[in-house]
Design a protein around this motif. Structure first.
Motif, PDB file in Angstrom:
ATOM      1  N   TYR A 293      -5.615   3.238   5.854  1.00 56.60           N
ATOM      2  CA  TYR A 293      -4.249   2.759   6.110  1.00 56.60           C
ATOM      3  C   TYR A 293      -3.699   3.371   7.393  1.00 56.60           C
ATOM      4  CZ  TYR A 293       0.773   2.142   5.685  1.00 56.60           C
ATOM      5  OH  TYR A 293       2.085   1.828   5.933  1.00 56.60           O
TER       6      TYR A 293
ATOM      7  N   LEU B 125       0.821  -1.206   0.000  1.00 55.49           N
ATOM      8  CA  LEU B 125       0.000   0.000   0.000  1.00 55.49           C
ATOM      9  C   LEU B 125       0.861   1.265   0.000  1.00 55.49           C
ATOM     10  CD1 LEU B 125      -2.861  -1.040   2.447  1.00 55.49           C
ATOM     11  CD2 LEU B 125      -3.072  -0.581  -0.009  1.00 55.49           C
TER      12      LEU B 125
ATOM     13  N   ALA C  90      -8.261  -0.581   3.439  1.00 53.73           N
ATOM     14  CA  ALA C  90      -7.360   0.254   2.640  1.00 53.73           C
ATOM     15  C   ALA C  90      -7.049  -0.410   1.308  1.00 53.73           C
ATOM     16  CB  ALA C  90      -6.075   0.520   3.411  1.00 53.73           C
ATOM     17  N   ARG C  91      -6.791  -1.730   1.337  1.00 55.10           N
ATOM     18  CA  ARG C  91      -6.468  -2.440   0.088  1.00 55.10           C
ATOM     19  C   ARG C  91      -7.664  -2.434  -0.866  1.00 55.10           C
ATOM     20  NH1 ARG C  91      -2.912  -6.252  -2.287  1.00 55.10           N
ATOM     21  NH2 ARG C  91      -3.642  -6.287  -4.434  1.00 55.10           N
TER      22      ARG C  91
ATOM     23  N   ASN D 213     -10.037  -0.149  -1.077  1.00 56.00           N
ATOM     24  CA  ASN D 213     -10.148   1.192  -1.642  1.00 56.00           C
ATOM     25  C   ASN D 213      -9.036   1.460  -2.647  1.00 56.00           C
ATOM     26  OD1 ASN D 213     -12.474   2.102  -0.278  1.00 56.00           O
ATOM     27  ND2 ASN D 213     -11.289   2.535   1.559  1.00 56.00           N
ATOM     28  N   TYR D 214      -7.834   0.935  -2.342  1.00 59.14           N
ATOM     29  CA  TYR D 214      -6.713   1.120  -3.266  1.00 59.14           C
ATOM     30  C   TYR D 214      -7.003   0.464  -4.615  1.00 59.14           C
ATOM     31  CZ  TYR D 214      -2.329   0.386  -5.635  1.00 59.14           C
ATOM     32  OH  TYR D 214      -1.373   0.338  -6.610  1.00 59.14           O
TER      33      TYR D 214
ATOM     34  N   CYS E 231      -8.503   5.283   1.020  1.00 52.73           N
ATOM     35  CA  CYS E 231      -7.436   4.289   1.232  1.00 52.73           C
ATOM     36  C   CYS E 231      -6.410   4.824   2.232  1.00 52.73           C
ATOM     37  CB  CYS E 231      -6.757   3.971  -0.107  1.00 52.73           C
ATOM     38  SG  CYS E 231      -5.235   3.001   0.039  1.00 52.73           S
TER      39      CYS E 231
END
Length: 368
Positions: A164, A119, A172-173, A175-176, A160
Motif C-alpha cells: 500500500y 485498505l 495490497a488488496r 494481501n489484505y 499489505c
C-alpha cells in the motif's frame, strides 16, 4: 512569332488544366485520421498509467482492440489505389478507442480511490484484531494450526502495508484479503475454545468468593487465577501478596488425567511443604489433587465413557519455584519465581486452602 505565342498559350492552358486536375485529385483524395490515431495512443498510454489495465481490464482491452482494429483497417486502405481509399472505419474505431480509453482512465482513478480508502479502514480494523488476539488469545494453548494461520495472517498484513505504501494497491488488496481471512478464522477458532472453557465461569466465580470467605478471621488462602496467570494470597478478605505464575502447558481446561499437562481447577489445600532438600524446584507446596470432587468427576466420566476405564487422574500437583520463564511449561503445576516462592513458602502452612480457578473475570470483562 505567332506560332511561338500559340505554344506559350497552349503550355499555359496545359499547366492550368493539370493544376485543376491536381486540385480535384487532392480534394477527392481521402484523408487518414492521423491526428486521431495519435490521440488514441496517448489516451491508451494515460489509461495504462492510471492502472486501467488492472482496475478496469475489460474497458481497457476494448479500447486497445478498437485501436488495433483501426490500424488493421488503415493498413488495408493504404494498400489500395490512393483515390479509392476509404478511412471511415478507421476513424470509427479510433473514436471508440479514445472514448473507451478515457472512460477506463476515469473508472480506474475512481476504483483506486475506493481501494485506497477501503485498505486504510481495513488495515486499521485488522490491527485492532491483531491487538485483541495478542492480549486475549495468544497466551492460550491453541492448536498449532490456529497459531500458524494467525502468524501467516500477520505476515500478509505486513505485506499489505508495504504494498500500500508503495502504491501497489492491487497487490495490497490481495494481501489484505488473505490476511483478513487468516486472522479472522484464527480469532473465531480461538473464541470457540475460550467460550467452551468459560462455560465453567459460574463455578469459578463461586470458588473465588469462597476463597475470600475462607480468608476472613485472619486465615491465609492461596488463590490462583489461571487466565490472569496470577497467584495471590488473601487474608481477611484482602490481597496481601500477588505473584506472576506459570502453569501447565495445556493450562486452559481442567485436569482430567495423568499426563495431560493441565493445571487442575477446584478447592484444594496444602498437604506438604517441601524445602530445598526435598524438591528440585527450589521450594514447593504439594496440594491434595485429586481431591474427593476430582475423584467423583473422574469416576462419572469413566462411567459415561468420556474417559477410558484405566485412565489415571495423575497427581503431585504443586506450587513450586523455578518460574519466571515467561511461558507455560510445567506438567500441571503452578510455578513462581524463586524469590516469590520463598515469600509464599514463609506465609503459608500445611492445611492452607488453595483455590484454583479458570478466571475471576467474565469473558465479557476480558473482552472489554
Amino acid at each position: 512569332m505567332k506560332k511561338k505565342r500559340q505554344k506559350i498559350w497552349i503550355g499555359i492552358v496545359v499547366v492550368v488544366v493539370l493544376l485543376a486536375l491536381s486540385a480535384v485529385v487532392v480534394f477527392r483524395m481521402p484523408t487518414a485520421p492521423a491526428a486521431e490515431l495519435k490521440l488514441a495512443r496517448k489516451k491508451l498510454a494515460d489509461a495504462q498509467e492510471s492502472g486501467a489495465d488492472i482496475y478496469t481490464p475489460k474497458l481497457y482491452n476494448e479500447a486497445q482492440q478498437c485501436y488495433d482494429s483501426a490500424m488493421i483497417y488503415w493498413s488495408v486502405q493504404n494498400e489500395r489505389f490512393f483515390l479509392n481509399r476509404e478511412y471511415s472505419k478507421v476513424k470509427e474505431q479510433v473514436d471508440r478507442s479514445i472514448q473507451k480509453a478515457t472512460e477506463a482512465s476515469g473508472k480506474a482513478h475512481e476504483l483506486k480511490e475506493k481501494t485506497s480508502s477501503f485498505l486504510v479502514r481495513g488495515m486499521k480494523s485488522l490491527n485492532q484484531k491483531v491487538s485483541m488476539y495478542e492480549q486475549v488469545y495468544k497466551k492460550m494453548p491453541l492448536p498449532d494450526s490456529v497459531t500458524e494461520a494467525y502468524n501467516r495472517g500477520k505476515l500478509k498484513l505486513a505485506e499489505c502495508r508495504v504494498a500500500y505504501e508503495a502504491g501497489r494497491l492491487t497487490e495490497a488488496r490481495k494481501n489484505y484479503d488473505q490476511a483478513e481471512q487468516l486472522i479472522g478464522n484464527s480469532i473465531n477458532r480461538s473464541e470457540q475454545f475460550l467460550n467452551q472453557w468459560f462455560v465453567s465461569y459460574p463455578q469459578w466465580k463461586k470458588n473465588g468468593n469462597e476463597a475470600i470467605r475462607l480468608s476472613r478471621g485472619g486465615k491465609k488462602v492461596i488463590l490462583v487465577d489461571k487466565y490472569a496467570h496470577r497467584c495471590v494470597v488473601y487474608q481477611n478478605g484482602q490481597i496481601i501478596k500477588a505473584f506472576d505464575a506459570e502453569l501447565g502447558i495445556n493450562w486452559m481446561g481442567d485436569k482430567r488425567l495423568k499426563g495431560d499437562k493441565a493445571t487442575p481447577e477446584g478447592i484444594y489445600r496444602v498437604i506438604q511443604k517441601k524445602d530445598r532438600q526435598h524438591t528440585r524446584f527450589h521450594q514447593a507446596l504439594l496440594i491434595n489433587y485429586p481431591n474427593d470432587e476430582d475423584k467423583r468427576r473422574i469416576a462419572t466420566e469413566k462411567k459415561n465413557g468420556t474417559l477410558a476405564r484405566l485412565a489415571l487422574p495423575g497427581g503431585l500437583i504443586e506450587i513450586h519455584g523455578h518460574g519466571g520463564k515467561g511461558v507455560n511449561w510445567t506438567d500441571g503445576c503452578v510455578a513462581l519465581k524463586n524469590e516469590d516462592m520463598e515469600i509464599l513458602f514463609r506465609l503459608v502452612e500445611v492445611g492452607t486452602p488453595v483455590v484454583i480457578v479458570g478466571s475471576l473475570k467474565s469473558l465479557a470483562e476480558i473482552h472489554r
